[in-house]
Scaffold this active site. Structure first.
Site, mmCIF file in Angstrom:
data_model
loop_
_atom_site.group_PDB
_atom_site.id
_atom_site.type_symbol
_atom_site.label_atom_id
_atom_site.label_comp_id
_atom_site.label_asym_id
_atom_site.label_seq_id
_atom_site.Cartn_x
_atom_site.Cartn_y
_atom_site.Cartn_z
ATOM 1 N N GLU A 4 10.131 0.170 -1.228
ATOM 2 C CA GLU A 4 10.724 0.736 -0.004
ATOM 3 C C GLU A 4 12.015 0.034 0.390
ATOM 4 O O GLU A 4 12.702 0.453 1.304
ATOM 5 C CB GLU A 4 9.698 0.665 1.143
ATOM 6 C CG GLU A 4 9.490 -0.694 1.796
ATOM 7 C CD GLU A 4 8.701 -1.709 0.959
ATOM 8 O OE1 GLU A 4 8.397 -1.418 -0.213
ATOM 9 O OE2 GLU A 4 8.428 -2.801 1.490
ATOM 10 N N ARG A 25 -1.708 -14.405 -6.898
ATOM 11 C CA ARG A 25 -0.798 -14.330 -5.746
ATOM 12 C C ARG A 25 0.370 -15.289 -5.934
ATOM 13 O O ARG A 25 0.248 -16.318 -6.593
ATOM 14 C CB ARG A 25 -1.542 -14.703 -4.467
ATOM 15 C CG ARG A 25 -2.575 -13.677 -4.068
ATOM 16 C CD ARG A 25 -3.276 -14.102 -2.798
ATOM 17 N NE ARG A 25 -2.358 -14.169 -1.675
ATOM 18 C CZ ARG A 25 -2.648 -14.732 -0.514
ATOM 19 N NH1 ARG A 25 -3.818 -15.301 -0.323
ATOM 20 N NH2 ARG A 25 -1.761 -14.744 0.461
ATOM 21 N N CYS A 32 2.919 -4.996 -3.482
ATOM 22 C CA CYS A 32 2.956 -6.443 -3.250
ATOM 23 C C CYS A 32 1.626 -6.923 -2.654
ATOM 24 O O CYS A 32 0.618 -6.921 -3.352
ATOM 25 C CB CYS A 32 4.162 -6.814 -2.404
ATOM 26 S SG CYS A 32 4.621 -8.536 -2.614
ATOM 27 N N ILE A 49 9.270 -10.275 -3.559
ATOM 28 C CA ILE A 49 9.243 -11.279 -2.486
ATOM 29 C C ILE A 49 7.874 -11.968 -2.526
ATOM 30 O O ILE A 49 6.858 -11.345 -2.228
ATOM 31 C CB ILE A 49 9.468 -10.628 -1.096
ATOM 32 C CG1 ILE A 49 10.776 -9.823 -1.080
ATOM 33 C CG2 ILE A 49 9.464 -11.688 -0.006
ATOM 34 C CD1 ILE A 49 10.941 -8.924 0.147
ATOM 35 N N ARG A 50 7.860 -13.221 -2.900
ATOM 36 C CA ARG A 50 6.590 -13.964 -3.058
ATOM 37 C C ARG A 50 5.535 -13.060 -3.720
ATOM 38 O O ARG A 50 4.420 -12.899 -3.228
ATOM 39 C CB ARG A 50 6.095 -14.500 -1.703
ATOM 40 C CG ARG A 50 7.010 -15.540 -1.107
ATOM 41 C CD ARG A 50 6.456 -16.132 0.166
ATOM 42 N NE ARG A 50 6.231 -15.134 1.190
ATOM 43 C CZ ARG A 50 7.188 -14.576 1.931
ATOM 44 N NH1 ARG A 50 8.436 -14.946 1.766
ATOM 45 N NH2 ARG A 50 6.887 -13.679 2.824
ATOM 46 N N GLY A 57 3.266 -7.610 2.735
ATOM 47 C CA GLY A 57 3.068 -8.395 3.952
ATOM 48 C C GLY A 57 2.297 -9.638 3.559
ATOM 49 O O GLY A 57 2.579 -10.255 2.534
ATOM 50 N N GLU A 58 1.297 -9.976 4.336
ATOM 51 C CA GLU A 58 0.468 -11.148 4.021
ATOM 52 C C GLU A 58 -0.944 -10.633 3.757
ATOM 53 O O GLU A 58 -1.634 -10.190 4.674
ATOM 54 C CB GLU A 58 0.525 -12.119 5.211
ATOM 55 C CG GLU A 58 -0.148 -13.435 4.941
ATOM 56 C CD GLU A 58 0.298 -14.057 3.621
ATOM 57 O OE1 GLU A 58 -0.604 -14.335 2.784
ATOM 58 O OE2 GLU A 58 1.505 -14.245 3.418
ATOM 59 N N SER A 59 -1.360 -10.729 2.496
ATOM 60 C CA SER A 59 -2.621 -10.085 2.123
ATOM 61 C C SER A 59 -3.825 -10.697 2.839
ATOM 62 O O SER A 59 -4.786 -9.984 3.155
ATOM 63 C CB SER A 59 -2.823 -10.115 0.605
ATOM 64 O OG SER A 59 -2.800 -11.428 0.124
ATOM 65 N N HIS A 111 8.664 -4.393 -3.942
ATOM 66 C CA HIS A 111 8.790 -3.580 -2.723
ATOM 67 C C HIS A 111 9.648 -2.343 -2.981
ATOM 68 O O HIS A 111 10.863 -2.400 -2.793
ATOM 69 C CB HIS A 111 9.449 -4.413 -1.624
ATOM 70 C CG HIS A 111 8.550 -5.417 -0.989
ATOM 71 N ND1 HIS A 111 7.960 -5.226 0.235
ATOM 72 C CD2 HIS A 111 8.133 -6.625 -1.422
ATOM 73 C CE1 HIS A 111 7.212 -6.269 0.548
ATOM 74 N NE2 HIS A 111 7.297 -7.142 -0.449
HETATM 75 N N1 GLN Z 1 2.506 -13.399 -1.077
HETATM 76 C C1 GLN Z 1 1.978 -12.358 -0.267
HETATM 77 C C2 GLN Z 1 0.456 -12.279 -0.367
HETATM 78 O O1 GLN Z 1 -0.120 -12.677 -1.343
HETATM 79 C C3 GLN Z 1 2.555 -11.026 -0.677
HETATM 80 C C4 GLN Z 1 4.020 -10.990 -0.350
HETATM 81 C C5 GLN Z 1 4.547 -9.636 -0.102
HETATM 82 O O2 GLN Z 1 3.806 -8.698 0.146
HETATM 83 N N2 GLN Z 1 5.848 -9.533 -0.125
HETATM 84 O O3 GLN Z 1 -0.133 -11.807 0.555
#
Ligand code: GLN
Length: 188
Positions: A168, A102, A81, A130-131, A50-52, A166
């Site tokens: 999942e 990150r 992630c 993903i990112r 998600g978004e840390s 990920h």
């Molecule tokens: N870039 C996000 C972060 O640093 C992580 C991305 C993800 O969990 N898919 O929070």
């Protein structure tokens, strides 16, 4: 596999339902955890992607930072992630002896798939990034289990497991099963 084991997924933000589906497909109960009191009877916990920054702020607000330190002292935690960022020494929980970077793969490779060679696994593991972060440095007690371009993307330190990707989101249940196996080794 039929079991009464329940594994939680921190449900403040991010890829929660996918992890619960993956856990249930692997034969254990998955439960979304929104309050720290819900950690009580869990055999393990997944910190999802998600978004840390967002998850970290919500963890502070709802008292999860001290609660998760207590939890992780005795039970397995799997950070995927953004969850890897949360567990890192330079992240809000600071529980694992890794420093992470990150969004480490850059704009060219915001999202990609890679077949990983995971230590001791006979067949490659398809991983979705993903990112994604990667591990920049790790202490001696950390075992690196897979890398991309020489950067660790899957690692374990005792009862803590982290992946840059990920697990999942693919049909390959091996990593979820590996984490469930960790909950069998650690007494709680
Ligand atoms: N870039 C996000 C972060 O640093 C992580 C991305 C993800 O969990 N898919 O929070």
């Amino acid at each position: 596999m039929q079991t009464s084991k329940t594994i939680g997924v921190l449900a403040l933000q991010g890829a929660v339902t996918e992890h619960i589906a993956a856990l249930e497909a692997a034969g254990v109960r998955g439960r979304a955890v929104k309050r720290k009191e819900e950690l009580e009877d869990l055999s393990g916990l997944i910190l999802p992607g998600g978004e840390s920054t967002a998850i970290g702020k919500l963890m502070e607000r709802y008292g999860f930072v001290p609660a998760l330190r207590v939890f992780a002292a005795r039970r397995p935690v799997f950070g995927t992630c953004a969850g890897m960022v949360l567990l890192a020494q330079n992240g809000p929980l600071g529980l694992m002896d890794i420093k992470v970077r990150r969004n480490a793969f850059g704009r060219q490779r915001e999202s990609f798939e890679a077949d990983l060679q995971v230590k001791d696994w006979p067949a490659p593991y398809p991983a979705v990034f993903i990112r994604a972060p990667y591990i920049e440095s790790a202490g001696r007690s950390v075992e690196v289990l897979a890398q991309v371009d020489g950067h660790p993307v899957l690692a374990r330190q005792k009862n803590l497991l982290v992946s840059s990707f990920h697990p999942e989101l693919t049909g390959d249940a091996r990593l979820t099963a590996y984490f469930i196996g960790m909950t069998e080794q650690v007494s709680c």
